[in-house]
Write a protein that holds these residues in place. Sequence first.
Motif, short mmCIF file in Angstrom:
data_model
loop_
_atom_site.label_atom_id
_atom_site.label_comp_id
_atom_site.label_asym_id
_atom_site.label_seq_id
_atom_site.Cartn_x
_atom_site.Cartn_y
_atom_site.Cartn_z
N LEU A 154 -7.01 68.18 7.29
CA LEU A 154 -6.67 66.76 7.24
C LEU A 154 -6.99 66.04 8.55
O LEU A 154 -7.58 64.97 8.54
CB LEU A 154 -5.19 66.58 6.91
N TRP A 155 -6.60 66.65 9.69
CA TRP A 155 -6.71 65.95 10.96
C TRP A 155 -8.08 66.12 11.61
O TRP A 155 -8.72 65.13 12.00
CB TRP A 155 -5.62 66.44 11.92
N ASP A 156 -8.55 67.35 11.71
CA ASP A 156 -9.79 67.62 12.45
C ASP A 156 -11.05 67.43 11.62
O ASP A 156 -12.14 67.30 12.18
CB ASP A 156 -9.77 69.05 13.02
N VAL A 157 -10.91 67.47 10.31
CA VAL A 157 -12.09 67.30 9.45
C VAL A 157 -12.06 65.92 8.78
O VAL A 157 -12.89 65.06 9.05
CB VAL A 157 -12.18 68.41 8.39
N ARG A 158 -11.07 65.72 7.92
CA ARG A 158 -11.07 64.51 7.09
C ARG A 158 -10.76 63.24 7.91
O ARG A 158 -11.48 62.25 7.82
CB ARG A 158 -10.09 64.67 5.94
N MET A 159 -9.69 63.28 8.70
CA MET A 159 -9.30 62.10 9.47
C MET A 159 -10.33 61.76 10.53
O MET A 159 -10.66 60.58 10.75
CB MET A 159 -7.94 62.34 10.11
N ALA A 160 -10.85 62.79 11.22
CA ALA A 160 -11.87 62.54 12.25
C ALA A 160 -13.11 61.91 11.64
O ALA A 160 -13.74 61.02 12.24
CB ALA A 160 -12.23 63.86 12.94
N ARG A 161 -13.46 62.34 10.44
CA ARG A 161 -14.64 61.80 9.77
C ARG A 161 -14.41 60.35 9.33
O ARG A 161 -15.32 59.51 9.43
CB ARG A 161 -14.99 62.68 8.57
N ILE A 162 -13.23 60.06 8.83
CA ILE A 162 -12.91 58.68 8.44
C ILE A 162 -12.99 57.75 9.63
O ILE A 162 -13.56 56.65 9.56
CB ILE A 162 -11.51 58.64 7.79
N VAL A 163 -12.43 58.17 10.76
CA VAL A 163 -12.46 57.34 11.97
C VAL A 163 -13.89 57.15 12.45
O VAL A 163 -14.28 56.05 12.86
CB VAL A 163 -11.59 57.98 13.08
N MET A 164 -14.72 58.21 12.39
CA MET A 164 -16.11 58.07 12.81
C MET A 164 -16.86 57.11 11.90
O MET A 164 -17.67 56.30 12.37
CB MET A 164 -16.83 59.42 12.85
N ALA A 165 -16.59 57.15 10.60
CA ALA A 165 -17.23 56.21 9.67
C ALA A 165 -16.87 54.78 10.04
O ALA A 165 -17.72 53.87 10.02
CB ALA A 165 -16.81 56.52 8.24
N ILE A 166 -15.59 54.55 10.38
CA ILE A 166 -15.14 53.21 10.77
C ILE A 166 -15.84 52.74 12.04
O ILE A 166 -16.33 51.61 12.12
CB ILE A 166 -13.61 53.20 10.95
N LEU A 167 -15.92 53.62 13.04
CA LEU A 167 -16.52 53.26 14.33
C LEU A 167 -18.03 53.04 14.21
O LEU A 167 -18.57 52.03 14.66
CB LEU A 167 -16.24 54.35 15.37
#
Length: 350
Positions: free
Chosen positions: A64-77
């Motif tokens: 959740l944190w290191d894979v999915r959440m990090a990827r969501i934040v990178m998509a936003i940025l």
Amino acid sequence: MGFFFSMQNKLLLYLILSIILLIALAIGALFMGVYDFGGKSPIRVLQQIIAHDPNINLSEKYVLWDVRMARIVMAILVGSILAVSGTAMQGMFKNPLATPDLIGITAGATLMAAITIVLGSFFRHLLPDYLQFSLLSIAAFVGALITTILVYKMSTTQGKTNVIIMLLSGVAISALGFACTGFLIYLSKEEQLRDLTFWNLGSLGGATWVKNGILLVVMILSYSILITKGKALNAMMLGEKDAEHLGIPVEKIKKQIVVLVALMVGACVAFSGTIGFVGLIVPYILRLIFKSNYQIILPLSAVMGSILLLVADTFSRTVVAPSEIPIGVLTAFLGAPVFIAILIRYKNSM
């Protein structure tokens, strides 16, 4: 004065609504994926992570944190950065076709990244440790900066930009970049070949919190200068001479845009590879709604770019799960019709 406040209120309203939509999509994206949390909600797992719950499952935390959440934040940025880069370039060149990928800037950044991947082992050990860590990002930035300066010099004469020369120079630089990248692929080893394929197709699969931190710093530094340039870009749409008469430091602003767009595109290419057309789609849609008012388009593009790339990335990693469609392929599918539509409108307006 009343018009100014009205416009400011409208911009604030649109920004708030866009941010609410972005947050809703980000929460929805947390639920999308093949991993089974054993009947628990991802929101519950996220709450455990934030609360530092000692009973949390480490696999669930990692996914959740290191894979999915990090990827969501990178998509936003990355989505936000690419959209703002395209909007700023279009304002500077006074043309809706001037985006980093269409005029060769992305190709230049990708080429320098490819050179670093394939040939970096020959000179990496000669550099200090802090440069070795960020070598790929620096190389992508240098490639983007050189390409931006080349395109600007080739297509601009006496303050006027020749659109045909701008597009042709972009085509030429892109062709040269892809040819050199193809040669590097021929020379590369198996591990290097995988990395090069990643850069060429674009992916957010390598997202980490360290990369997100670097992207966030780049975004904050760049936006602190760029986002406030809407009024200046509106004046430049009238012509650079007229803008100067209005007290706009045209040359200073153009230099700032060139350097900051190169920095932003270079950082995105270094971490996510080649993701095209985001800087074309978002400004085009916003321009249909708000005409060419960059005081509204520029800040709104920062949020709408995030929304576009977040939706595209969520689709790319779930539609053929557990495999994923390269996100650069998806954005190209979305962007090509927009590009054709712009060309048709441009033709009809002649």
